[in-house]
Design a protein around this motif. Structure first.
Motif, PDB file in Angstrom:
ATOM      1  N   GLU A 652      -2.788  12.957  -1.285  1.00 50.44           N
ATOM      2  CA  GLU A 652      -1.972  14.031  -0.707  1.00 50.44           C
ATOM      3  C   GLU A 652      -2.489  14.455   0.668  1.00 50.44           C
ATOM      4  O   GLU A 652      -1.706  14.864   1.534  1.00 50.44           O
ATOM      5  N   ASP A 655      -1.115  12.018   3.154  1.00 49.39           N
ATOM      6  CA  ASP A 655       0.286  12.321   3.433  1.00 49.39           C
ATOM      7  C   ASP A 655       0.406  13.464   4.436  1.00 49.39           C
ATOM      8  O   ASP A 655       1.255  13.438   5.333  1.00 49.39           O
ATOM      9  N   LYS A 656      -0.425  14.493   4.300  1.00 47.14           N
ATOM     10  CA  LYS A 656      -0.387  15.615   5.244  1.00 47.14           C
ATOM     11  C   LYS A 656      -0.749  15.158   6.650  1.00 47.14           C
ATOM     12  O   LYS A 656      -0.109  15.553   7.632  1.00 47.14           O
ATOM     13  N   ASN A 658      -0.486  12.132   7.863  1.00 49.57           N
ATOM     14  CA  ASN A 658       0.598  11.298   8.372  1.00 49.57           C
ATOM     15  C   ASN A 658       1.744  12.148   8.893  1.00 49.57           C
ATOM     16  O   ASN A 658       2.340  11.852   9.943  1.00 49.57           O
ATOM     17  N   ARG A 659       2.079  13.214   8.159  1.00 47.81           N
ATOM     18  CA  ARG A 659       3.146  14.111   8.629  1.00 47.81           C
ATOM     19  C   ARG A 659       2.777  14.760   9.941  1.00 47.81           C
ATOM     20  O   ARG A 659       3.638  14.986  10.797  1.00 47.81           O
ATOM     21  N   ARG A 711       9.493   1.567   2.590  1.00 50.28           N
ATOM     22  CA  ARG A 711       9.322   2.547   3.664  1.00 50.28           C
ATOM     23  C   ARG A 711      10.669   3.099   4.133  1.00 50.28           C
ATOM     24  O   ARG A 711      11.702   2.447   3.981  1.00 50.28           O
ATOM     25  N   PHE A 721       8.105   7.742   5.498  1.00 47.44           N
ATOM     26  CA  PHE A 721       7.832   7.694   4.051  1.00 47.44           C
ATOM     27  C   PHE A 721       7.364   6.296   3.712  1.00 47.44           C
ATOM     28  O   PHE A 721       7.845   5.314   4.281  1.00 47.44           O
ATOM     29  N   HIS A 723       5.657   3.921   0.148  1.00 49.93           N
ATOM     30  CA  HIS A 723       5.241   3.885  -1.253  1.00 49.93           C
ATOM     31  C   HIS A 723       5.261   2.434  -1.731  1.00 49.93           C
ATOM     32  O   HIS A 723       6.192   1.694  -1.419  1.00 49.93           O
ATOM     33  N   LYS A 741      10.673  13.853   0.153  1.00 46.35           N
ATOM     34  CA  LYS A 741       9.226  13.976   0.327  1.00 46.35           C
ATOM     35  C   LYS A 741       8.784  13.869   1.783  1.00 46.35           C
ATOM     36  O   LYS A 741       7.596  14.033   2.066  1.00 46.35           O
ATOM     37  N   GLN A 909      -1.946   2.837  -3.434  1.00 44.65           N
ATOM     38  CA  GLN A 909      -1.052   3.687  -2.642  1.00 44.65           C
ATOM     39  C   GLN A 909      -1.747   4.188  -1.378  1.00 44.65           C
ATOM     40  O   GLN A 909      -1.123   4.311  -0.321  1.00 44.65           O
ATOM     41  N   LYS A 910      -3.036   4.471  -1.468  1.00 49.61           N
ATOM     42  CA  LYS A 910      -3.771   4.939  -0.294  1.00 49.61           C
ATOM     43  C   LYS A 910      -3.835   3.872   0.788  1.00 49.61           C
ATOM     44  O   LYS A 910      -3.771   4.187   1.988  1.00 49.61           O
ATOM     45  N   ARG A 913      -0.841   4.110   2.943  1.00 47.63           N
ATOM     46  CA  ARG A 913      -0.910   5.281   3.839  1.00 47.63           C
ATOM     47  C   ARG A 913      -1.865   5.022   4.992  1.00 47.63           C
ATOM     48  O   ARG A 913      -1.586   5.400   6.131  1.00 47.63           O
TER      49      ARG A 913
END
Length: 1004
Positions: A652, A655-656, A658-659, A711, A721, A723, A741, A909-910, A913
Motif C-alpha cells: 500500500e 501504491d501511495k 506511485n500516485r 495495467r 493502475f 496488478h 483504485k 505484486q510489489k 509496482r
C-alpha cells in the motif's frame, strides 16, 4: 515520532507559484477594511500575514518564519510600499491580534478550552480502527477543523496519538491473550522453538505461500489448513476487533522473524501470531478453493484428451465399418431378390458364422463416437478422491440461493464415502446436473440399484467447482469465495444514495425510466446507422453472409514539422542514469516519505531515502538484491536491500508513492497536449514467472508459463493502475477495479481495451457506474446483437441482429443491478470478485441473467457506433497502441532478468509496482527535459504547433543509461526545477508547478 510529512498537518512551503498565491492569499475589500480597523498602521502587515496564514494553516506560525515571498505578496495586496517591514510585536499585541482573528473566523483556541478533551476522546475512538499514528493524527486534525477549533502544535498531536495508540494497542493485546485458551498459548510458544536438528522454527511454516496446483501441493495445502484449524476458534478470540486491525497485526507478524517476535512483550507477541494464523486461514481457504477448481478442470481436460486419443485410434475401425457398409450396399444394388441378398449379406458379414467380433467393433465406435467424455472421467478422478473428500469436510460449503440440491447430494456422497460397491439404492435429486450427467449417474430401476456412486461423486465435485466459480456456492471464512450478497449495501441505504448517484452518472432513477431511456437509445442508434449506411460504403459493407466488413483503420500521418521537432528534441535530450533520474524526482517531491517501518515511526536506517531509492531500483529493474549490491557503489549489502523491501516498503505504501508521481505528472502542461487523463487504455502483457505458485500458469497466446501484468495507462502516457493476474482469468474483470483504485485528482471515465477487456457483464456494470467502455473486439461479428423489439426492421442493417433485447429481465432486476453498482462504488465489495462470478454461467443466479441482458444491449449500442464511425475506430486503436508502447517501455527498464523470481503473492505484486515506479520516474524526467528543451527552442525562434507537440512521446530510451557502476548521492546539489516563466508559443502555455509538497495542493 510520526513523521510530519506523512500527516495532514499543514505547513508553509518555501516557495509558491503565482497561481497559488492568488488562490490562497488574496484579500477581499472587506478583509482589507477589517485589517485596518483592528490594527494600527505599523501592524497592518502583521495582522494581514497572521490572518492569511491562519486561514491556510488553522494555527498561528511564528511570524518571523513566514517566507519572504509570501510577505511580499501580502504587502502588495495591502497596497504598501516595499520598505514596509513586519513590526516587532510586544507580548500583548500578538495575542490581541490572534484573538481578533479567532473571533472573525469563529475558531476556538485549542489551549485553555475543552479541545484537548475532544481530541483525546476522538483519538481513542479512532485508535481501535486505525493502525498508524499518522492516521490518528490526521483524523484528530479533521475533527478539530470540523468542530471549529484551532490546531495545536504538532508535538501535542504526536504525543497524544502516541499515548492513545499505545494504550489501545495494549488493551487489544491484553484482551486477545485473556480470551486465548491456555493450550493455544502453549502451542504458540512451541511455534517459536527450534531444536538442534532444525534450522527454522514452525513459525516460518505459517507464512508458506501456496505452490502450483498439482495433486501433491493440494494435499500439502489441505494439511496446512488442517494444522491452522487446530488452533481453535480464533473468530471468538478476535470478536469485536475490526478487520483492519487484524490485517495490520498479521502483516507485522509476517514481516517479522522469530528473534524479533521474541523481543516483543508476551501479549503483543501472541496477538501478532494469532492474527497471522487467522489471516492465513482465510487466505488458505481461498487458495484451496482456487486449487480445487483448477484440479477439477484438469481432471475434465484429461478425460477429454483421452476421448480424443481413443477417437483417433478408432478412426481406422470406423473406416473399416464404413467399407463393410459399402459392401452391403453393393450387394443390395446387384441382387434384386431380398432372400438371396440376405444370404449374400450374411455370408459377407460373417464368413465364419460368428458376428460377435463385428458387434464388439460397432459397440466400441458407438461408445466413443460422440463428444461425451464423462464415462472416461472416473480413472482420472479416483487418484484425487480421498483428497477431495478431505477438502469437502474441511471447507464449510454453503449455497447462496435457496436451492440445496447440490449440498444434499454432497452430504449423501460423504455418508457413502467408505462404501465399496459401485451402485447404491439412494435416489438423488439431480436437478442441478445436466442431462448428460444424469445418463451416466442413473440407470433404470429394473436393472438394479439406480445410482452409480462413483460417477455421482465426480458429478457432485464437478458442479461444486462450477458453482464456486459462478458464486452459487460459497466458502465460509473465505474472502474470494465468500457470499457476495452479504457484502452488498442494504437496499434502504442504497435508496438514500440513489438520487445523488444517478444524477452524478447520468442514469434515470427508476426501473421503468431506465429501460425506456435505454430502449430509446438503442432504437435511435440503430436507426441512425441504417440511415447513414449508404454514405459509409467506403468504410463498411455487408457481405453475402450478412456480416459487416470494415476497412482497416489507418493511422494519422505525422507531419514533417513534427518529425523535425522530434529530431531536435532527441539531439538535445541529456543522457541520464536511472538512479540519477530517481534522485531528481526525490529532490523535487520527496516521495520516499511514504515509506517506513510498519509502526509508522521515523525510519532508523542510515540515509533512508537513498536506501529506499536503491531498493526500488534493484527490484524495479529486476536486478534483485544480490546483483544490485554488486553494482551499487557504496556500502550496501544484499541483506540491506532485502530487509528494506520486506520491512519498509509495503504494497500500500508503494501504491501511495506511485500516485504521488502520477499526481506530479498530471500537474505538468505538456502531458495535457497528449491527453486529459480522463481516458485510460487497459491491457495485459505476459511476464515470465517461477511456476511454483498459484499466480503463474500457461498462457495460450504466448505459449509459455507466466502471469499477466494488467495495467491502465492514461491517454497522456502514464500508468495509473497495475496488478498481476493469472493468465486464465478474463482481463475485463479488473476494468472497474482499476478506475476505482486509481484515486487520482483526475478521474477517468473512459476505458479503451482489446477483446480481453470486455464482456457482456462488464459492459453492464461499467454502464451502471458511469464508465464508457470502448473495446477493440476481435471477431466482434460473432457476438450477439439485440434489436430493440421483435417488430423492428431495418433496410440496410437488418441482418446484423440475431436476438431481441430482454427488457423484462432488465426492468425486473433493476434494483438488484443498482444495489450491486452502488456497493461497488462504495467499496463494500470487490469488483473483480463480483465480475468473475457474474461472468461465469449460472443456472440459478437471476442477477447473472439480468447482467447478461443489460450488457448485451449496451454492447450492441457500442458496436453500432463502432460500425458507423471511422473516427471512433481510429480513436480506440490509437489509445490501445499507447499501452502497447508502455508495456515495451516498462520491460525495457526491467533489464535485470526475464523472470520474476518470486513465489510469494505479495512480493509478486510489489515487483510490478517497483517496475512501474521506475518507469513513471523516467517518464516524468523525460517530460521535464522535453519541456525545458521546448522552452529553449521557442527562445531560439522555432515555430511549432499543438499538433506537432501531440506527436511526441515520453517513452524515450536512447537518453537513458541502464548499465555500469550505479552510484546514488542525494547530498549533491539538486538540479533546478522548471522556472515559473510562461512559454507563449503556438503550443500553448507550458506552465509547471513549482517544487512544493503536493499534499497541500491536493487537499485544497
Amino acid at each position: 515520532m510520526a513523521s510530519l510529512e506523512r500527516t495532514a498537518y499543514p505547513t508553509l512551503p518555501k516557495a509558491y507559484s503565482k497561481a497559488e498565491l492568488q488562490r490562497d492569499f488574496s484579500f477581499s475589500d472587506d478583509e482589507i477594511k477589517w485589517v485596518r480597523s483592528k490594527s494600527k498602521a505599523p501592524f497592518h502587515l502583521n495582522l494581514a500575514v497572521l490572518l492569511k496564514t491562519f486561514q491556510v494553516l488553522r494555527y498561528f506560525p511564528d511570524i518571523t518564519d513566514v517566507p519572504n515571498q509570501l510577505v511580499d505578496f501580502i504587502r502588495g495586496e495591502l497596497g504598501q510600499r516595499s520598505k514596509v517591514k513586519l513590526a516587532e510585536y510586544k507580548w500583548f499585541q500578538q495575542y490581541r491580534h490572534m484573538n481578533a482573528i479567532r473571533a472573525r473566523l469563529g475558531v476556538t483556541a485549542f489551549y485553555g478550552s475543552d479541545a484537548m478533551e475532544l481530541a483525546e476522546r476522538h483519538a481513542k475512538a479512532m485508535s481501535f480502527v486505525l493502525d498508524q499514528r499518522a492516521d490518528i493524527i490526521n483524523s484528530v486534525i479533521e475533527e478539530l477543523i470540523r468542530q471549529d477549533y484551532e490546531l495545536p502544535a504538532y508535538s501535542t498531536l504526536n504525543d497524544l496519538a502516541e499515548r492513545i495508540h499505545a494504550e489501545s494497542q495494549e488493551a487489544i493485546f491484553n484482551l486477545v491473550v485473556t480470551r486465548t485458551p491456555v493450550e493455544v498459548i502453549h502451542k504458540l510458544k512451541d511455534l517459536l522453538d527450534t531444536d538442534f536438528g532444525r534450522r527454522q522454527s514452525d513459525f516460518n511454516a505459517l507464512k508458506q505461500a501456496p505452490k502450483k496446483p498439482s495433486r501433491k501441493h493440494l494435499e500439502v495445502l489441505i494439511d496446512h489448513l488442517a494444522w491452522l484449524e487446530s488452533f481453535g476458534d480464533l473468530g471468538a478470540i478476535f470478536e469485536g476487533i475490526v478487520d483492519t486491525k487484524i490485517r495490520h497485526f498479521a502483516a507485522q507478524a509476517a514481516a517479522s522473524d522469530v528473534a524479533e517476535l521474541k523481543d516483543c512483550l508476551l501479549p503483543k507477541r501472541y496477538t501478532l501470531m494469532l492474527a497471522l494464523i487467522y489471516r492465513m486461514r482465510v487466505r488458505t481457504r481461498d487458495h484451496l478453493a482456487e486449487m480445487f477448481i483448477r484440479r477439477i478442470s484438469t481432471i475434465h481436460k484429461r478425460a477429454k484428451e483421452e476421448l480424443e486419443q481413443i477417437q483417433a485410434r478408432q478412426r481406422q475401425k470406423l473406416e473399416q465399418l464404413v467399407a463393410t457398409l459399402d459392401g452391403v450396399v453393393q450387394i443390395l444394388v446387384q441382387e434384386p431378390d431380398d432372400q438371396e441378398a440376405g444370404s449374400l449379406i450374411r455370408e459377407y458379414l460373417s464368413p465364419g458364422g460368428n458376428l460377435d467380433r463385428l458387434r464388439e467393433t460397432c459397440a466400441e465406435v458407438q461408445a466413443t463416437g460422440g463428444n461425451n467424455y464423462l464415462p472416461l472421467i472416473w480413472k482420472h478422478f479416483k487418484s484425487h478422491r480421498s483428497l477431495l473428500f478431505r477438502l469437502s469436510h474441511l471447507l464449510q460449503l454453503e449455497p447462496t440461493t435457496q436451492d440445496r440440491s447440490l449440498v444434499q447430494a454432497l452430504q449423501l456422497i460423504q455418508d457413502s464415502e467408505n462404501l465399496h460397491r459401485e451402485w447404491i439404492d439412494e435416489h438423488v435429486d439431480l436437478s442441478f446436473a445436466s442431462e448428460r450427467w444424469v445418463k451416466v449417474v442413473r440407470r433404470p430401476a429394473s436393472e438394479g440399484p439406480p445410482t452409480n456412486r462413483r460417477y455421482l461423486e465426480v458429478c457432485v465435485f464437478s458442479y461444486l467447482a462450477s458453482e464456486l466459480r459462478s458464486g452459487d456456492m460459497c466458502v465460509q471464512g473465505s474472502e474470494s469465495f465468500a457470499d457476495y450478497r452479504k457484502q452488498l449495501l442494504p437496499w434502504e441505504e442504497c435508496l438514500q444514495r440513489l438520487p445523488a448517484y444517478c444524477e452524478k452518472v447520468g442514469l434515470p432513477c427508476t426501473a421503468k425510466e431506465f429501460v425506456a431511456s435505454l430502449q430509446t437509445q438503442l432504437e435511435e442508434t440503430a436507426q441512425q446507422l441504417d440511415d447513414k449506411f449508404p454514405s459509409c460504403r467506403g468504410d463498411v459493407s455487408i457481405n453475402e453472409a450478412g456480416e459487416p466488413v470494415l476497412r482497416r483503420v489507418t493511422a494519422r500521418d505525422t507531419p514533417p514539422s513534427a518529425i523535425s521537432l522530434q529530431t531536435a528534441l532527441m539531439q538535445r535530450m541529456p543522457a541520464r542514469h536511472v538512479l540519477d533520474i530517481m534522485a531528481n524526482i526525490e529532490h523535487w517531491i520527496q516521495f520516499t516519505r511514504h515509506f517506513g517501518p510498519m509502526s509508522g515511526n521515523e525510519p532508523k536506517l542510515k540515509e533512508p531515502a537513498e536506501r529506499y531509492l536503491m531498493t526500488i531500483f534493484a527490484m524495479g529493474c529486476n536486478l534483485g538484491p544480490n546483483q544490485a549490491a554488486r553494482h551499487l557503489a557504496g556500502n550496501v549489502t544484499p541483506h540491506m536491500l532485502s530487509y528494506t523491501n520486506r520491512r519498509h516498503l509495503a504494497l500500500e505504501k508503494l501504491d501511495k508513492a506511485n500516485r504521488e508521481l502520477v499526481e506530479l505528472y498530471l500537474q505538468l502542461d505538456l502531458p495535457k497536449l497528449w491527453g486529459d487523463g480522463k481516458a485510460v487504455a487497459a491491457d495485459g502483457t505476459q511476464f515470465d514467472f517461477y511456476d511454483d505458485n498459484l499466480l503463474a500458469g500457461y498462457h495460450f497466446r504466448y505459449r509459455k508459463m507466466g502471469a499477466v501484468a494488467y495495467r491502465h495507462v492514461a491517454n497522456n502516457y502514464i500508468a495509473v493502475f497495475q496488478h498481476f493476474i493469472p493468465p486464465g482469468i478474463w482481463e475485463a474483470i479488473y476494468v472497474i477495479e482499476g478506475l476505482l483504485k486509481a484515486d487520482l485528482s483526475v478521474e477517468a471515465d473512459t476505458v479503451y481495451s482489446d477483446t480481453q477487456g470486455q464482456s457482456a457483464t462488464v459492459f453492464a456494470f461499467t454502464h451502471l457506474l458511469g464508465i464508457n467502455l470502448m473495446p477493440r473486439i476481435r471477431n466482434w461479428r460473432d457476438l450477439v446483437m439485440c434489436r430493440p423489439d421483435r417488430g423492428a426492421s431495418y433496410k440496410h442493417i437488418n441482418r446484423l441482429f440475431t436476438d431481441t433485447a430482454d427488457w423484462h429481465s432488465i426492468e425486473t432486476h433493476w434494483q438488484d443491478l443498482m444495489q450491486v453498482a452502488l456497493s461497488i462504488q462504495a467499496g463494500k465489495i470487490s469488483s473483480p470478485m463480483l465480475l468473475r462470478k457474474l461472468g461465469s454461467y449460472s443456472r440459478r443466479n437471476k442477477l447473472y441473467h439480468a447482467a447478461q441482458a443489460l450488457g448485451s444491449v449496451i454492447r450492441t449500442i457500442f458496436l453500432l457506433n463502432w460500425i458507423g464511425s471511422r473516427e471512433l475506430r481510429q480513436e480506440v486503436t490509437a489509445n490501445t497502441n499507447k499501452i502497447e508502447s508502455y508495456n515495451g517501455f516498462s520491460k525495457w527498464l526491467s533489464f535485470g532478468g526475464d523472470v520474476i523470481a518470486e513465489n510469494d503473492p505479495d512480493e509478486q505484486q510489489k515487483r510490478l509496482r517497483y517496475n512501474d515506479m521506475v518507469a513513471s520516474s523516467v517518464i516524468l524526467q523525460n517530460t521535464v527535459d522535453m519541456m525545458r528543451i521546448l522552452q529553449k527552442l521557442a527562445r531560439e525562434g522555432w515555430q511549432f504547433t499543438d499538433e506537432d507537440v501531440s506527436f511526441l512521446s515520453p517513452y524515450l530510451t536512447s537518453n537513458v543509461k541502464r548499465f555500469g557502476e550505479f552510484s546514488l548521492k542525494l547530498n549533491r546539489p539538486p538540479e533546478p526545477w522548471i522556472k515559473d516563466s510562461v512559454f507563449q508559443q503556438a503550443a500553448g502555455s507550458l506552465r509547471v508547478i513549482t517544487p512544493r509538497q503536493l499534499d497541500t495542493e491536493k487537499t485544497t
